[in-house]
Design an enzyme around this catalytic site. Structure first.
Site, PDB file in Angstrom:
ATOM      1  N   ASP A   1     120.282  37.768 117.927  1.00  0.00           N
ATOM      2  CA  ASP A   1     120.579  37.666 119.368  1.00  0.00           C
ATOM      3  C   ASP A   1     121.750  38.582 119.739  1.00  0.00           C
ATOM      4  O   ASP A   1     122.641  38.195 120.505  1.00  0.00           O
ATOM      5  CB  ASP A   1     120.895  36.204 119.726  1.00  0.00           C
ATOM      6  CG  ASP A   1     120.809  35.922 121.242  1.00  0.00           C
ATOM      7  OD1 ASP A   1     120.175  36.761 121.959  1.00  0.00           O
ATOM      8  OD2 ASP A   1     121.355  34.912 121.692  1.00  0.00           O
TER       9      ASP A   1
ATOM     10  N   LYS B   1     135.641  25.250 122.115  1.00  0.00           N
ATOM     11  CA  LYS B   1     134.389  25.099 122.866  1.00  0.00           C
ATOM     12  C   LYS B   1     134.005  23.625 122.722  1.00  0.00           C
ATOM     13  O   LYS B   1     133.697  23.169 121.620  1.00  0.00           O
ATOM     14  CB  LYS B   1     133.300  26.020 122.297  1.00  0.00           C
ATOM     15  CG  LYS B   1     132.058  26.090 123.120  1.00  0.00           C
ATOM     16  CD  LYS B   1     131.093  27.182 122.497  1.00  0.00           C
ATOM     17  CE  LYS B   1     129.821  27.258 123.247  1.00  0.00           C
ATOM     18  NZ  LYS B   1     128.941  28.291 122.626  1.00  0.00           N
TER      19      LYS B   1
ATOM     20  N   VAL C   1     135.018  26.204 127.622  1.00  0.00           N
ATOM     21  CA  VAL C   1     135.846  26.830 126.584  1.00  0.00           C
ATOM     22  C   VAL C   1     137.299  26.787 127.078  1.00  0.00           C
ATOM     23  O   VAL C   1     137.596  27.207 128.209  1.00  0.00           O
ATOM     24  CB  VAL C   1     135.411  28.268 126.312  1.00  0.00           C
ATOM     25  CG1 VAL C   1     136.325  28.910 125.269  1.00  0.00           C
ATOM     26  CG2 VAL C   1     133.954  28.330 125.897  1.00  0.00           C
TER      27      VAL C   1
ATOM     28  N   ILE D   1     139.001  28.832 129.773  1.00  0.00           N
ATOM     29  CA  ILE D   1     138.784  30.285 129.854  1.00  0.00           C
ATOM     30  C   ILE D   1     137.307  30.659 130.007  1.00  0.00           C
ATOM     31  O   ILE D   1     136.958  31.829 130.174  1.00  0.00           O
ATOM     32  CB  ILE D   1     139.381  30.997 128.628  1.00  0.00           C
ATOM     33  CG1 ILE D   1     138.804  30.402 127.328  1.00  0.00           C
ATOM     34  CG2 ILE D   1     140.913  30.953 128.661  1.00  0.00           C
ATOM     35  CD1 ILE D   1     139.277  31.103 126.062  1.00  0.00           C
ATOM     36  N   GLY D   2     136.469  29.640 129.958  1.00  0.00           N
ATOM     37  CA  GLY D   2     135.079  30.006 130.126  1.00  0.00           C
ATOM     38  C   GLY D   2     134.182  28.815 130.235  1.00  0.00           C
ATOM     39  O   GLY D   2     134.532  27.700 129.912  1.00  0.00           O
ATOM     40  N   GLN D   3     132.966  29.109 130.734  1.00  0.00           N
ATOM     41  CA  GLN D   3     131.973  28.043 130.906  1.00  0.00           C
ATOM     42  C   GLN D   3     130.654  28.545 130.355  1.00  0.00           C
ATOM     43  O   GLN D   3     130.123  29.562 130.800  1.00  0.00           O
ATOM     44  CB  GLN D   3     131.806  27.697 132.399  1.00  0.00           C
ATOM     45  CG  GLN D   3     130.728  26.686 132.723  1.00  0.00           C
ATOM     46  CD  GLN D   3     131.036  25.289 132.192  1.00  0.00           C
ATOM     47  OE1 GLN D   3     132.104  24.690 132.494  1.00  0.00           O
ATOM     48  NE2 GLN D   3     130.138  24.694 131.411  1.00  0.00           N
TER      49      GLN D   3
ATOM     50  N   GLY E   1     128.808  24.051 127.223  1.00  0.00           N
ATOM     51  CA  GLY E   1     130.096  23.414 127.404  1.00  0.00           C
ATOM     52  C   GLY E   1     131.141  24.375 127.926  1.00  0.00           C
ATOM     53  O   GLY E   1     130.868  25.537 128.244  1.00  0.00           O
TER      54      GLY E   1
ATOM     55  N   ALA F   1     126.615  27.395 128.715  1.00  0.00           N
ATOM     56  CA  ALA F   1     125.487  26.506 128.957  1.00  0.00           C
ATOM     57  C   ALA F   1     125.691  25.167 128.270  1.00  0.00           C
ATOM     58  O   ALA F   1     125.288  24.112 128.788  1.00  0.00           O
ATOM     59  CB  ALA F   1     124.195  27.157 128.460  1.00  0.00           C
TER      60      ALA F   1
HETATM   61  N1  LIG Z   1     136.400  32.723 121.250  1.00  0.00           N
HETATM   62  C1  LIG Z   1     136.561  32.960 122.503  1.00  0.00           C
HETATM   63  N2  LIG Z   1     137.620  33.571 122.927  1.00  0.00           N
HETATM   64  C2  LIG Z   1     137.841  33.794 124.231  1.00  0.00           C
HETATM   65  N3  LIG Z   1     137.012  33.478 125.145  1.00  0.00           N
HETATM   66  C3  LIG Z   1     135.925  32.838 124.759  1.00  0.00           C
HETATM   67  C4  LIG Z   1     135.644  32.540 123.465  1.00  0.00           C
HETATM   68  N4  LIG Z   1     134.466  31.933 123.384  1.00  0.00           N
HETATM   69  C5  LIG Z   1     134.038  31.887 124.610  1.00  0.00           C
HETATM   70  N5  LIG Z   1     134.866  32.413 125.452  1.00  0.00           N
HETATM   71  C6  LIG Z   1     134.707  32.528 126.825  1.00  0.00           C
HETATM   72  O1  LIG Z   1     134.037  31.426 127.250  1.00  0.00           O
HETATM   73  C7  LIG Z   1     132.963  31.729 128.019  1.00  0.00           C
HETATM   74  C8  LIG Z   1     131.865  30.757 127.651  1.00  0.00           C
HETATM   75  O2  LIG Z   1     131.561  30.935 126.395  1.00  0.00           O
HETATM   76  P1  LIG Z   1     130.364  30.291 125.760  1.00  0.00           P
HETATM   77  O3  LIG Z   1     130.216  30.719 124.350  1.00  0.00           O
HETATM   78  O4  LIG Z   1     130.352  28.922 126.005  1.00  0.00           O
HETATM   79  O5  LIG Z   1     129.295  30.912 126.664  1.00  0.00           O
HETATM   80  P2  LIG Z   1     127.837  30.832 126.452  1.00  0.00           P
HETATM   81  O6  LIG Z   1     127.561  31.630 125.265  1.00  0.00           O
HETATM   82  O7  LIG Z   1     127.288  31.420 127.716  1.00  0.00           O
HETATM   83  O8  LIG Z   1     127.441  29.351 126.254  1.00  0.00           O
HETATM   84  P3  LIG Z   1     126.587  28.828 125.083  1.00  0.00           P
HETATM   85  O9  LIG Z   1     127.188  29.351 123.852  1.00  0.00           O
HETATM   86  O10 LIG Z   1     126.730  27.394 125.246  1.00  0.00           O
HETATM   87  O11 LIG Z   1     125.327  29.338 125.395  1.00  0.00           O
HETATM   88  C9  LIG Z   1     132.650  33.120 127.715  1.00  0.00           C
HETATM   89  O12 LIG Z   1     132.271  33.763 128.881  1.00  0.00           O
HETATM   90  C10 LIG Z   1     133.917  33.686 127.175  1.00  0.00           C
HETATM   91  O13 LIG Z   1     134.580  34.383 128.167  1.00  0.00           O
END
Ligand SMILES: Nc1ncnc2c1ncn2[C@@H]1O[C@H](COP(=O)(O)OP(=O)(O)OP(=O)(O)O)[C@@H](O)[C@H]1O
Length: 800
Positions: A652, A562, A545, A537-539, A543, A541
């Site tokens: 943040d 994640k 998701v 459902i997501g990507q 990893g 930096a």
């Molecule tokens: N708990 C969650 N429920 C639903 N979707 C999620 C969840 N966590 C993340 N996602 C989805 O996954 C995508 C990637 O999330 P992630 O947290 O990895 O992004 P990021 O914050 O850009 O990466 P990082 O945390 O590594 O910097 C998000 O755009 C979000 O749509």
């Protein structure tokens, strides 16, 4: 003035108004009520008195006496004249005791001083030298000059008295005072007046009277007399010689006749006006003129009696003073010269004059006239003695008895008066004593009042001092409060420093130690045995998701897993930090931590699944209303309040780190302070801790606190309106500069917002940290009350 009676020894200042029939006495010029009024009809006589330098007295019929002090001779005469002018014509004698003084003295150098000009001239023209004046008889010189000027046309004054024997006194200080006898009746004048003197040299013409008399008084006075014309002119009355005894001078112009006045019909009825005028004329001669009662009156009496015998008219009744004087004269005259001697001289004297043979030098004249004056005086005494001898012895005894009675009466009156004065004095003394006591009492009261005032002042000072002390105490309390506040701030700073240090600690911790710590935190085991990946459902930096399902519990909710490869993570410390914080917090507005695994070089972080994904996507896909934004902000604030209550600062906050549930729920995520890199927001991804949401205090590298999350929430609200944070198009460094320089950012279209929303934004985006709102303030803000229910945000979530 000085009144008769109890206060007769006092002089008091009064205001007098002389009217036609009265003399009113007022307390002062402003008084309207007279103290008393003297009827002019009551007045027996008005005359000069010696009580003061310039004074006159009014004697009433009842013998009451009022004395009046003036400022000058002129005033004295003016008053006497004016009063006398108004006196009813009742035969009252004219003003007497006139004094107009010329003080002639001899100074230490033997020079005359104060000598009238005309006398000086005579003296200089004569053989009288200074030595003569000093070594011989200066008194005689004065007598001579006086006589000469009066009788030989020098001075124009009355010309009879010098020959009569004026008494010149020489005092111890060599000052000479000429006393000129003035007679109070014309009859006496006829007796004593010497025959007319032929003119001598060019001094024969009598000088006019002094200007002030002529101008102010004499002219009017004479006019009045002429109009009254009460007396026949001299030419019309019988010659004095006929009135007397056939002897003496013939009728010649006298001072009176020269001035157009008549002579009195009788001594007893002498016109006061004529007398006044005559005396004024005497005054004009600048020679001292007095009525010597001791001499003149007895003589007058004598003459009056003689006149009576000659004319058949009654004599003037004698006043008390006259009688007293007369009595005294009787006593004094016991040693008087023999009648034949004085009579002889007088006859010789009068003959000399009548024959007009007198042509003495001034010195001779002085000496001889002095002697003659004494003889004339003796002659007068003789007449008196003669009279007393003529009277029967019985009459003398009766007079003696009368005198005795009068003396006793006077003595009694004097004693009573003295007694009254004494009483009055005592009363005054008592009054003064009472006033003194009152004064002392008053002084005591004042002293008490002063003491009380001092005490009150002291009390006020004490109270002020107490107030100052209270103020100091308040200052101390305030200082304590400030000190406590500073301590708190220090403590907070320490805590922040500690957190920072912790973060640093993790960041600086060697990786193996971080990994060791991480292993101790995660759930051991293979996560594949628990969770089965459903779909990606997501990507991020770090990893991918995956939507995952718990294969061990079919009822368990789906989750988001994640999955991060550790070998690719440069900041393993951040991963550890995130897991530690998320395990510690649980709140409806914070994405729930479920589990974590470290397996096969990968870190699994199992989180609550948020179907709506990131808020950033919701913002990109929707045009939100203020109430929806208000709801989002309110939900974020609630989560922050929980974090802040846990002394955790998110640091943040941005739309990327806010996830939306399928029911519209808003939750905070990404607690690792890790940089987020997304496909659509590359800039954000390129910077760790992107600056666009940073508070000014952070970019200015100042100590900061939980309020940095409030600032970031405000920027997030702008994202909701404008789709992105301010300065997003700017270089990050410039963005930092603009944040520091501009402080509160401006809106692109402020008019599109309600004031309430703008106010809310203003409270979030306050540069001054202290004035900036905290979480509680924002929850109580009207904008928060505008928020829609959370479930209404569900419409914003894109169906997946
Ligand atoms: N708990 C969650 N429920 C639903 N979707 C999620 C969840 N966590 C993340 N996602 C989805 O996954 C995508 C990637 O999330 P992630 O947290 O990895 O992004 P990021 O914050 O850009 O990466 P990082 O945390 O590594 O910097 C998000 O755009 C979000 O749509």
């Amino acid at each position: 003035m000085q009144e008769d009676g109890l206060r007769s020894f006092l002089w008091t200042r009064r205001w007098f108004v002389l009217r036609d029939i009265s003399l009113a006495v007022y307390k002062n010029a402003a008084s309207t009520q007279a103290l008393f009024v003297i009827g002019l009809r009551e007045i027996q006589s008005v005359q000069r008195t010696e009580l003061k330098a310039f004074a006159f007295e009014i004697i009433l019929m009842n013998e009451k006496v009022y004395n009046f002090a003036c400022r000058s001779d002129d005033e004295v005469y003016a008053w006497i004249d004016e009063i006398y002018k108004r006196l009813p014509r009742t035969g009252i004698s004219g003003p007497t005791n006139f004094v107009h003084a010329v003080h002639v003295g001899v100074d230490n150098d033997g020079l005359f001083r104060g000598l009238p000009e005309e006398w000086k001239g005579v003296l200089q023209a004569s053989a009288l030298s200074r030595t003569d004046a000093l070594q011989n008889n200066p008194q005689a010189v004065m007598d001579a000059l006086n006589f000469y000027t009066k009788n030989m046309g020098h001075g124009g004054g009355h010309n009879r008295a010098a020959g009569q024997g004026g008494a010149y006194q020489v005092d111890d200080e060599s000052a000479y005072e000429t006393d000129y006898i003035a007679y109070e009746d014309e009859e006496e004048e006829t007796v004593s007046r010497p025959p007319p003197r032929p003119p001598i040299g060019n001094k024969q013409r009598r000088p006019p009277p002094p200007r002030h008399y002529r101008d102010k008084t004499q002219g009017e006075y004479e006019d009045r007399l002429n109009s009254e014309n009460r007396r026949p002119p001299l030419q019309q009355r019988p010659p004095a010689s006929k009135i007397r005894d056939g002897r003496g001078s013939p009728d010649v112009p006298t001072q009176s006749s020269l001035s157009g006045r008549g002579t009195p019909d009788t001594y007893a009825h002498a016109s006061p006006s004529a007398e006044s005028s005559r005396n004024r004329a005497l005054s004009s001669s600048r020679t001292r003129v007095v009525t010597d009662a001791r001499i003149a009156k007895p003589i007058n009496q004598r003459i009056a009696e003689r006149s009576q015998s000659a004319t058949g008219r009654p004599p003037r009744s004698l006043s008390r003073a006259d009688e007293d004087n007369f009595d005294r004269r009787d006593e004094d005259f016991e040693d008087a010269p023999s009648k034949s001697e004085s009579t002889k001289f007088l006859e010789q004297y009068e003959d000399d004059y009548s024959n007009d043979v007198v042509s003495f030098s001034p010195l001779q004249l002085g000496a001889s006239l002095s002697a003659k004056a004494q003889l004339l005086s003796s002659r007068s005494r003789e007449l008196l003695v003669e009279k007393s001898r003529e009277n029967p012895r019985e009459q003398s005894q009766n007079r003696e008895l009368e005198r005795q009675k009068r003396r006793e009466k006077r003595a009694q009156e004097e004693a009573a008066k003295l007694e009254e004065i004494e009483r009055e004095k005592r009363r005054w003394e008592e009054e003064v004593e009472r006033e003194k006591e009152l004064e002392i009492e008053k002084e005591r009261e004042l002293e008490k009042e002063r003491v009380a005032a001092v005490a009150r002042e002291k009390e006020r000072e004490k109270e002020k001092e107490r107030e100052r002390e209270r103020e100091r105490e308040r200052e101390r309390e305030k200082e304590k409060e400030l000190s406590k506040q500073r301590e708190k701030e220090k403590e907070l700073a320490k805590q922040q420093e500690a957190k920072k240090s912790e973060s640093i600690r993790w960041s600086k911790m060697p990786e193996d130690q971080v990994m060791e710590k991480l292993r101790s935190v995660v759930t051991p085991g293979d996560p594949h045995m628990v969770y089965k990946k459903v779909k990606k459902i997501g990507q991020g930096a770090s990893g991918k998701v995956y939507l995952s399902k718990n294969i061990t519990d079919p009822n368990a909710p789906v989750v988001a897993v994640k999955e991060m490869t550790l070998s690719k993570q440069s900041r393993k410390d951040l991963l550890l930090n995130e897991i530690l914080i998320m395990k510690d917090v649980a709140h409806p507005n914070i994405v729930q931590y479920v589990d974590s695994y470290l397996f096969g070089g990968d870190l699994w972080l199992v989180l609550e699944y948020m179907e709506g994904g990131q808020l950033t996507d919701v913002i990109d896909n929707n045009k939100m209303t203020e109430p929806q934004i208000a709801c989002i902000c309110t939900e974020i604030i609630k989560g922050l309040l929980h974090l802040h209550s846990k002394n955790i600062i998110h640091r943040d906050i941005k739309s990327d780190n806010v996830l939306v549930g399928k029911d519209g729920g808003i939750k905070l995520t990404d607690f690792g302070f890790s940089a987020k890199i997304t496909v659509t927001r590359k800039q954000r991804a390129t910077f760790v801790g992107t600056p666009y949401w940073m508070a000014p205090e952070i970019v200015k590298v100042k100590p900061y606190g939980p309020k940095v999350d409030i600032w970031a929430t405000g920027i997030l609200a702008i994202e909701c309106i404008e789709g992105e944070p301010p300065y997003l198009d700017e270089d990050p460094l410039k963005a930092v500069y603009l944040i520091a320089a501009n402080g509160t950012p401006t809106l692109k279209d402020p008019d599109s917002l309600s004031n309430t929303f703008k106010s809310y934004l203003g409270r979030c985006l306050e540069v001054d940290v202290d004035r900036r709102a905290n979480g509680e303030d924002l929850l109580n803000h009207p904008f928060s009350r505008m928020a829609v229910p959370v479930h209404e945000l569900a419409v914003l979530v894109k169906k997946k």
